[in-house]
Design a protein around this motif. Sequence first.
Motif, mmCIF file in Angstrom:
data_model
loop_
_atom_site.group_PDB
_atom_site.id
_atom_site.type_symbol
_atom_site.label_atom_id
_atom_site.label_comp_id
_atom_site.label_asym_id
_atom_site.label_seq_id
_atom_site.Cartn_x
_atom_site.Cartn_y
_atom_site.Cartn_z
ATOM 1 N N THR A 57 24.932 -62.832 18.678
ATOM 2 C CA THR A 57 23.631 -63.507 18.757
ATOM 3 C C THR A 57 22.837 -63.249 17.485
ATOM 4 O OG1 THR A 57 23.606 -63.057 21.124
ATOM 5 C CG2 THR A 57 21.505 -63.691 20.127
ATOM 6 N N ALA A 58 22.461 -64.334 16.804
ATOM 7 C CA ALA A 58 21.614 -64.203 15.616
ATOM 8 C C ALA A 58 20.757 -65.443 15.472
ATOM 9 C CB ALA A 58 22.467 -64.016 14.367
ATOM 10 N N LYS A 59 19.546 -65.241 14.963
ATOM 11 C CA LYS A 59 18.657 -66.377 14.710
ATOM 12 C C LYS A 59 17.946 -66.138 13.371
ATOM 13 C CE LYS A 59 15.244 -69.307 16.862
ATOM 14 N NZ LYS A 59 14.357 -69.618 17.943
ATOM 15 N N ALA A 60 17.842 -67.193 12.571
ATOM 16 C CA ALA A 60 17.214 -67.068 11.246
ATOM 17 C C ALA A 60 15.814 -67.679 11.259
ATOM 18 C CB ALA A 60 18.078 -67.781 10.212
ATOM 19 N N TYR A 61 14.904 -67.055 10.525
ATOM 20 C CA TYR A 61 13.518 -67.512 10.454
ATOM 21 C C TYR A 61 13.108 -67.583 8.981
ATOM 22 C CZ TYR A 61 13.478 -65.795 15.296
ATOM 23 O OH TYR A 61 13.769 -65.555 16.620
ATOM 24 N N GLN A 62 12.538 -68.704 8.578
ATOM 25 C CA GLN A 62 11.986 -68.775 7.224
ATOM 26 C C GLN A 62 10.614 -68.128 7.265
ATOM 27 O OE1 GLN A 62 9.457 -70.884 5.457
ATOM 28 N NE2 GLN A 62 10.177 -69.858 3.606
ATOM 29 N N SER A 63 10.438 -67.028 6.523
ATOM 30 C CA SER A 63 9.167 -66.308 6.582
ATOM 31 C C SER A 63 9.011 -65.455 5.334
ATOM 32 C CB SER A 63 9.148 -65.411 7.839
ATOM 33 O OG SER A 63 7.937 -64.725 7.932
ATOM 34 N N ASP A 64 7.883 -65.603 4.670
ATOM 35 C CA ASP A 64 7.620 -64.826 3.453
ATOM 36 C C ASP A 64 7.075 -63.457 3.861
ATOM 37 O OD1 ASP A 64 6.687 -63.672 1.149
ATOM 38 O OD2 ASP A 64 5.595 -65.443 0.447
ATOM 39 N N ALA A 65 7.868 -62.416 3.614
ATOM 40 C CA ALA A 65 7.495 -61.068 4.069
ATOM 41 C C ALA A 65 6.214 -60.556 3.403
ATOM 42 C CB ALA A 65 8.652 -60.106 3.799
ATOM 43 N N SER A 66 5.865 -61.124 2.245
ATOM 44 C CA SER A 66 4.667 -60.641 1.555
ATOM 45 C C SER A 66 3.377 -61.213 2.150
ATOM 46 C CB SER A 66 4.738 -60.975 0.060
ATOM 47 O OG SER A 66 4.652 -62.372 -0.139
ATOM 48 N N SER A 67 3.511 -62.148 3.083
ATOM 49 C CA SER A 67 2.329 -62.767 3.698
ATOM 50 C C SER A 67 2.013 -62.115 5.039
ATOM 51 C CB SER A 67 2.575 -64.272 3.887
ATOM 52 O OG SER A 67 1.754 -64.783 4.922
ATOM 53 N N PHE A 68 0.810 -61.573 5.155
ATOM 54 C CA PHE A 68 0.394 -60.916 6.403
ATOM 55 C C PHE A 68 0.415 -61.914 7.560
ATOM 56 C CE2 PHE A 68 -2.709 -59.309 9.467
ATOM 57 C CZ PHE A 68 -2.304 -57.979 9.583
ATOM 58 N N GLU A 69 -0.103 -63.111 7.323
ATOM 59 C CA GLU A 69 -0.171 -64.129 8.385
ATOM 60 C C GLU A 69 1.231 -64.533 8.842
ATOM 61 O OE1 GLU A 69 -1.916 -64.400 5.498
ATOM 62 O OE2 GLU A 69 -3.854 -63.838 6.382
ATOM 63 N N GLN A 70 2.129 -64.715 7.867
ATOM 64 C CA GLN A 70 3.489 -65.128 8.242
ATOM 65 C C GLN A 70 4.215 -64.018 9.000
ATOM 66 O OE1 GLN A 70 5.879 -67.330 5.396
ATOM 67 N NE2 GLN A 70 4.052 -68.138 4.401
#
Length: 248
Positions: A57-70
């Motif tokens: 089981t794996a799921k990928a998420y596009q998310s910028d780790a440097s963004s607090f909101e993201q």
Amino acid sequence: MSLLQDKVALITGGSRGIGAAIVERYAEQGAKVAFTYRSSAEQADAIVAAISEKGGTAKAYQSDASSFEQAEALVAQVLEDFGQIDILINNAGITQDTLMLRMSEEQWDKVINTNLKSVFNLTKQVLRPMMKNRGGSIINMGSIVGITGNAGQANYAASKAGIIGFSKSIAKEVGSRNIRCNVIAPGFIETDMTDALDEKTKAAYLANIPLRRLGKAEEVADVCVFLGSDMSNYISGQTLSVCGALNT
Ligand code: NDP
């Protein structure tokens, strides 16, 4: 024996390099894996497909780790999808190497925000769910450069040294809640990041590595399995170098 059976892990920067190896190892060990990427959607999809094919089981998420909101939105989504987060691996990182005299404010900010602020962003979001869950393991990807320093990497070394101080503090703050926090400090590992270095720099590193070879991403991933598993239940606040004795 599967060391991570049914544990839910959130791994940042899982589309390439060390992060991709961690995602793969975690899935092999029975974990349910949520991982992020910044722009490599194709690689991320291929990793998810390969794991699903093997019954994982794996799921990928596009998310910028440097963004607090993201980071906030990401953790909320992962909790909705998987119900809990047992392990957080703050792996996403970049380099923007140059000597201090030439380093721009942008190069400083980009590296500090991607490598260090990201660790704050994600850790802050997972602590409450981990407390509710009565435990957790946070693994932060440092570097031996954060211990030794390195000419041409003042921004990167500062970000990685910051991770060590941060992780020790978190270990002390939430140890009573059964939440552990450790740092892995890789040496010179074969990935896109080190491929970008010139041959002279690579040869100089190699000459100083007592094990006489570069490390493999899988060798860092194996240590992540250990620190995420119950095999390391009494280890917290530590920095573990995975560097072929380079930092010795
Ligand atoms: P790679 O460059 O091979 O991969 C970096 C990964 O991080 C990619 O998945 C990338 O996503 C992701 N990423 C970068 N920026 C962001 C962001 N803002 N938000 C979310 N994801 C992001 O790096 P490595 O695998 O070599 O390095 C992984 C970690 O290990 C880093 O923290 C690095 O500092 C550390 N490290 C590496 C060493 C080495 O020798 N390779 C040595 C010591 C430490 P995308 O594919 O979308 O760009």
